[in-house]
Design a protein around this motif. Structure first.
Motif, PDB file in Angstrom:
ATOM      1  N   UNK A 238       0.866  -1.460   0.012  1.00  0.00           N
ATOM      2  CA  UNK A 238       0.033  -0.015   0.077  1.00  0.00           C
ATOM      3  C   UNK A 238       0.798   1.212  -0.205  1.00  0.00           C
ATOM      4  N   UNK A 239       2.169   1.081   0.322  1.00  0.00           N
ATOM      5  CA  UNK A 239       2.988   2.368   0.188  1.00  0.00           C
ATOM      6  C   UNK A 239       3.850   2.438  -0.898  1.00  0.00           C
ATOM      7  N   UNK A 240       3.667   1.634  -1.975  1.00  0.00           N
ATOM      8  CA  UNK A 240       4.489   1.404  -3.200  1.00  0.00           C
ATOM      9  C   UNK A 240       3.665   2.478  -4.308  1.00  0.00           C
ATOM     10  N   UNK A 241       4.471   3.036  -5.027  1.00  0.00           N
ATOM     11  CA  UNK A 241       4.121   3.789  -6.088  1.00  0.00           C
ATOM     12  C   UNK A 241       4.654   3.330  -7.319  1.00  0.00           C
ATOM     13  N   UNK A 242       3.814   3.192  -8.473  1.00  0.00           N
ATOM     14  CA  UNK A 242       4.322   2.785  -9.495  1.00  0.00           C
ATOM     15  C   UNK A 242       5.325   3.838 -10.277  1.00  0.00           C
ATOM     16  N   UNK A 243       6.577   3.227 -10.676  1.00  0.00           N
ATOM     17  CA  UNK A 243       7.344   3.929 -11.138  1.00  0.00           C
ATOM     18  C   UNK A 243       7.998   3.500 -12.317  1.00  0.00           C
ATOM     19  N   UNK A 244       7.294   3.662 -13.528  1.00  0.00           N
ATOM     20  CA  UNK A 244       7.555   2.805 -14.886  1.00  0.00           C
ATOM     21  C   UNK A 244       9.040   3.191 -15.217  1.00  0.00           C
ATOM     22  N   UNK A 245       9.757   2.274 -16.010  1.00  0.00           N
ATOM     23  CA  UNK A 245      11.054   2.696 -16.424  1.00  0.00           C
ATOM     24  C   UNK A 245      10.708   3.417 -17.793  1.00  0.00           C
ATOM     25  N   UNK A 246      11.338   4.481 -17.849  1.00  0.00           N
ATOM     26  CA  UNK A 246      11.199   5.323 -19.171  1.00  0.00           C
ATOM     27  C   UNK A 246      12.530   5.281 -19.726  1.00  0.00           C
ATOM     28  N   UNK A 247      13.758   5.147 -19.522  1.00  0.00           N
ATOM     29  CA  UNK A 247      15.070   4.971 -19.792  1.00  0.00           C
ATOM     30  C   UNK A 247      15.547   3.899 -20.288  1.00  0.00           C
ATOM     31  N   UNK A 248      14.992   2.999 -21.057  1.00  0.00           N
ATOM     32  CA  UNK A 248      15.061   1.751 -21.559  1.00  0.00           C
ATOM     33  C   UNK A 248      15.916   1.925 -22.901  1.00  0.00           C
ATOM     34  N   UNK A 249      15.404   3.021 -23.739  1.00  0.00           N
ATOM     35  CA  UNK A 249      16.040   3.240 -24.919  1.00  0.00           C
ATOM     36  C   UNK A 249      15.310   2.697 -26.032  1.00  0.00           C
ATOM     37  N   UNK A 250      14.139   1.779 -25.912  1.00  0.00           N
ATOM     38  CA  UNK A 250      13.178   1.363 -27.043  1.00  0.00           C
ATOM     39  C   UNK A 250      12.212   2.539 -27.347  1.00  0.00           C
ATOM     40  N   UNK A 251      12.353   3.428 -28.280  1.00  0.00           N
ATOM     41  CA  UNK A 251      11.661   4.362 -28.724  1.00  0.00           C
ATOM     42  C   UNK A 251      10.051   3.951 -29.013  1.00  0.00           C
ATOM     43  N   UNK A 252      10.118   2.880 -29.713  1.00  0.00           N
ATOM     44  CA  UNK A 252       8.651   2.341 -30.143  1.00  0.00           C
ATOM     45  C   UNK A 252       7.871   2.037 -28.810  1.00  0.00           C
ATOM     46  N   UNK A 253       8.271   1.456 -27.684  1.00  0.00           N
ATOM     47  CA  UNK A 253       7.750   1.006 -26.536  1.00  0.00           C
ATOM     48  C   UNK A 253       7.414   2.340 -25.740  1.00  0.00           C
ATOM     49  N   UNK A 254       8.528   3.360 -25.497  1.00  0.00           N
ATOM     50  CA  UNK A 254       8.168   4.467 -24.955  1.00  0.00           C
ATOM     51  C   UNK A 254       7.216   5.354 -25.584  1.00  0.00           C
TER      52      UNK A 254
END
Length: 328
Positions: free
Chosen positions: A206-222
């Motif tokens: 309940x304390x966790x916040x979702x912090x997605x990875x945005x530094x993976x380098x795959x521009x299509x996924x981003x």
């Protein structure tokens, strides 16, 4: 039991250790000791708490605590407290790591709070075993020590001779669990009631916040990740995500998982639950409307996924974070 010696608890007071934890644990164990002595009609201490001298980290002997009190050869418990800035680099305290391993071999219970788990992990004693740390540091701990089975959802992991707890302010949970282990559940509950604190918690979802990875380098996924944050993606499906990517479905699924460590469906669920918890905290909207706002036509489905990811129902979460809020 009156003839038994006191059980020794050592606090590893490294320079950046959180003072609230150090002093708080001393007070917590002092209360447990006093209550137990009264119950047992015992004059001598039941628990003895010692704090290791921070100066001993600079290549000195680990044979003494603060002042002139000698450290026991095999204390009952050794605790590595949390830190706001992180523990010492393990490479700078090899004598401490050796001492921890020696204590463990001698039968001591080892325990670590939050960032203290990094020091404990450096001893190698957690390899192949379950452990936890603060949810925000779990990935870093796993990367540094891949042999450990990290469970960031659990607030407290009691693996017998080694205990780890997650949050920086979860040291009361550790203290109460150790009182339970050393003096029994009755002593633990009496200490908790006296101090007006809850018995040990077990979950930090309940304390966790979702912090997605945005530094993976795959521009299509981003591109897909950014689109999912827009209003037009409220009712998004995995098929919609695949079409936007322009990739074949199997290729998209593989690349998305490689970039984010989640399937597209799991990623979408995390985003929706995160938005839902924000609405539960900041508004009094009924659950049906919140479910619709985050992309679910069925509030039951939202409730089920929310409970699975955060370990409590939306109504319970709202009551905890906003007592005056509408818990429907």
């Amino acid at each position: 039991m009156n003839r038994q010696p006191a059980l020794d608890i050592i606090l590893v007071a490294y320079p950046s250790a959180q003072k609230a934890a150090l002093y708080g644990l001393v007070d917590l164990f002092a209360v447990a000791d006093e209550l137990s002595r009264k119950r047992l009609e015992r004059a001598a201490p039941v628990l003895r708490v010692l704090s290791m001298d921070p100066d001993r980290f600079s290549g000195g002997s680990f044979g003494r605590a603060e002042g002139s009190t000698s450290l026991p050869d095999a204390p009952s418990v050794v605790i590595i407290p949390p830190s706001l800035t992180g523990p010492p680099n393990p490479e700078t305290v090899p004598e401490l790591l050796t001492w921890l391993r020696t204590c463990h071999e001698g039968g001591s219970i080892l325990a670590a709070v939050c960032a203290g788990t990094f020091l404990l992990a450096a001893t190698g004693l957690l390899d192949g075993r379950p452990a936890t740390t603060h949810w925000s540091a779990a990935a870093r701990l796993q990367q540094a020590f891949p042999a450990i089975r990290i469970d960031p959802d659990r607030l407290l992991v009691d693996d017998g001779d080694i205990l780890t707890v997650g949050g920086i302010m979860s040291w009361p949970d550790l203290g109460l669990r150790l009182i339970d282990r050393l003096l029994g559940p009755a002593a633990m509950l009496k200490t908790a009631r006296y101090l007006l604190i809850d018995p040990p918690r077990h979950d930090q979802r309940q304390y966790r916040h979702f912090a997605p990875n945005l530094t993976h380098g795959d521009r299509t996924v981003l591109k897909v990740q950014h689109w999912l944050r827009t209003e037009t993606a409220r009712d998004a499906t995995v098929a919609d995500m695949t079409r936007l990517s322009g990739l074949e479905e199997r290729t998209f699924l593989r690349r998305f998982h490689k970039a984010t460590s989640l399937t597209p469906l799991a990623y979408l669920q995390h985003l929706r639950v995160e938005k839902g918890r924000d609405l539960l905290e900041a508004t009094t909207l009924p659950l049906d409307q919140i479910a619709w706002e985050v992309g679910y036509q069925d509030s039951g489905a939202f409730r089920k996924i929310f409970t699975r990811l955060l370990g409590q129902t939306p109504a319970d979460y709202r009551r905890r974070v906003s007592p005056a809020g509408d818990s429907r």
